[in-house]
Design a protein around this motif. Sequence first.
Motif, PDB file in Angstrom:
ATOM      1  N   VAL A   1       0.840  -1.208   0.000  1.00 32.28           N
ATOM      2  CA  VAL A   1       0.000   0.000   0.000  1.00 32.28           C
ATOM      3  C   VAL A   1       0.870   1.250   0.000  1.00 32.28           C
ATOM      4  O   VAL A   1       0.593   2.221  -0.720  1.00 32.28           O
ATOM      5  N   ALA A   2       1.940   1.247   0.800  1.00 33.85           N
ATOM      6  CA  ALA A   2       2.818   2.410   0.885  1.00 33.85           C
ATOM      7  C   ALA A   2       3.458   2.724  -0.468  1.00 33.85           C
ATOM      8  O   ALA A   2       3.579   3.899  -0.850  1.00 33.85           O
ATOM      9  N   GLU A   3       3.850   1.688  -1.194  1.00 31.55           N
ATOM     10  CA  GLU A   3       4.450   1.918  -2.511  1.00 31.55           C
ATOM     11  C   GLU A   3       3.433   2.469  -3.503  1.00 31.55           C
ATOM     12  O   GLU A   3       3.759   3.319  -4.338  1.00 31.55           O
ATOM     13  N   CYS A   4       2.202   1.998  -3.432  1.00 30.14           N
ATOM     14  CA  CYS A   4       1.151   2.540  -4.305  1.00 30.14           C
ATOM     15  C   CYS A   4       0.982   4.040  -4.071  1.00 30.14           C
ATOM     16  O   CYS A   4       0.917   4.830  -5.018  1.00 30.14           O
ATOM     17  N   VAL A   5       0.898   4.414  -2.800  1.00 26.57           N
ATOM     18  CA  VAL A   5       0.717   5.827  -2.450  1.00 26.57           C
ATOM     19  C   VAL A   5       1.946   6.627  -2.870  1.00 26.57           C
ATOM     20  O   VAL A   5       1.836   7.719  -3.459  1.00 26.57           O
ATOM     21  N   LEU A   6       3.134   6.093  -2.582  1.00 25.15           N
ATOM     22  CA  LEU A   6       4.365   6.828  -2.882  1.00 25.15           C
ATOM     23  C   LEU A   6       4.564   7.022  -4.385  1.00 25.15           C
ATOM     24  O   LEU A   6       4.950   8.112  -4.833  1.00 25.15           O
ATOM     25  N   LEU A   7       4.305   5.993  -5.181  1.00 24.40           N
ATOM     26  CA  LEU A   7       4.450   6.120  -6.628  1.00 24.40           C
ATOM     27  C   LEU A   7       3.481   7.150  -7.197  1.00 24.40           C
ATOM     28  O   LEU A   7       3.807   7.868  -8.146  1.00 24.40           O
TER      29      LEU A   7
END
Length: 315
Positions: free
Chosen positions: A109-115
């Motif tokens: 989830v964090a990578e989705c938000v960060l990207l």
Amino acid sequence: MKQGNESSITDFILLGLFSDSRHPGLLITIILFILGVAITGNSVLALLIWGDAHLHTPMYFLLSQLSLMDLTLISTTVPKMVNDFFSGQSFISHIGCGDQLFLYLMLGVAECVLLTLMAFDRYLAICYPLRYPVIMTPRVCLRMAIGSWVGGMLISLMHTVYAMNFSTCDSREVHHFFCEVMALLKLSCEDTSTYEKVVLASGIVFLLIPFGLILTSYILIFLTVLHMNAPEGRNKALATCSSHLSVVSLYFGPAMIIYMTPGSSLPTDVDQCLFVFDVIITPMLNPLIYSLRNKEVLEALRNILWRKLMFIVKR
């Protein structure tokens, strides 16, 4: 239940990638190589960004957070898999399984938000260059990073608590190389259809919508780049954005196939291959994509290597 040593009745057995492999020795060698490249690449990239003043910009700060996430992601799954291969045991405790599930979902989830935030950063930098320094302050960048991590933790905690409380049938064999939520649901004796709809809804919110926002950002960026008069600025913008789009495709592609399709529609082999790509291969490729196609990162690496060489010569 036995597999080498005694196991608690609450333990799970991870069948992993090696149970049906004809060449497990070759497979573990490749995985160890990928692990080494991923750890080295992400560590070097993060240290370069933190250590070189020329890379202290919003884009590179967010990129350093992506490297940390990739480093943590591959460390969450692969070392356990390697240990299982060499020890001949594939048990994982209920708590250990919950920890692995929590970390994987949090980082996903964090990578989705960060990207998505990284795409927004590029949109502002290219489409509104004069307002960019005013909007993307160090405080805003820090909030973006914290928001990505905290958002991932909260969503992951909700899914982990819910998924780990399902009662399981007699079988404790997880047809996966780590504790993944959909693989665990297949062991449940309860009706999980409602929760599977929750997983699908989460996929829409954290995969489909962010992917749409990223594509929209880059369509607007591309239209702006077409009207640039300076070829050098246009080429630099396209190079930076193409690197980010490559990483987005590597991450969102497999993830959307996994979580946006019904759980029973994917064969186990295909499902595991998609996870291998998402969890093992992508963390290795990300730093290579950003470093090999980025002149500023390569220049920072050359400067540090040159300083180290001069230091050794002077000694």
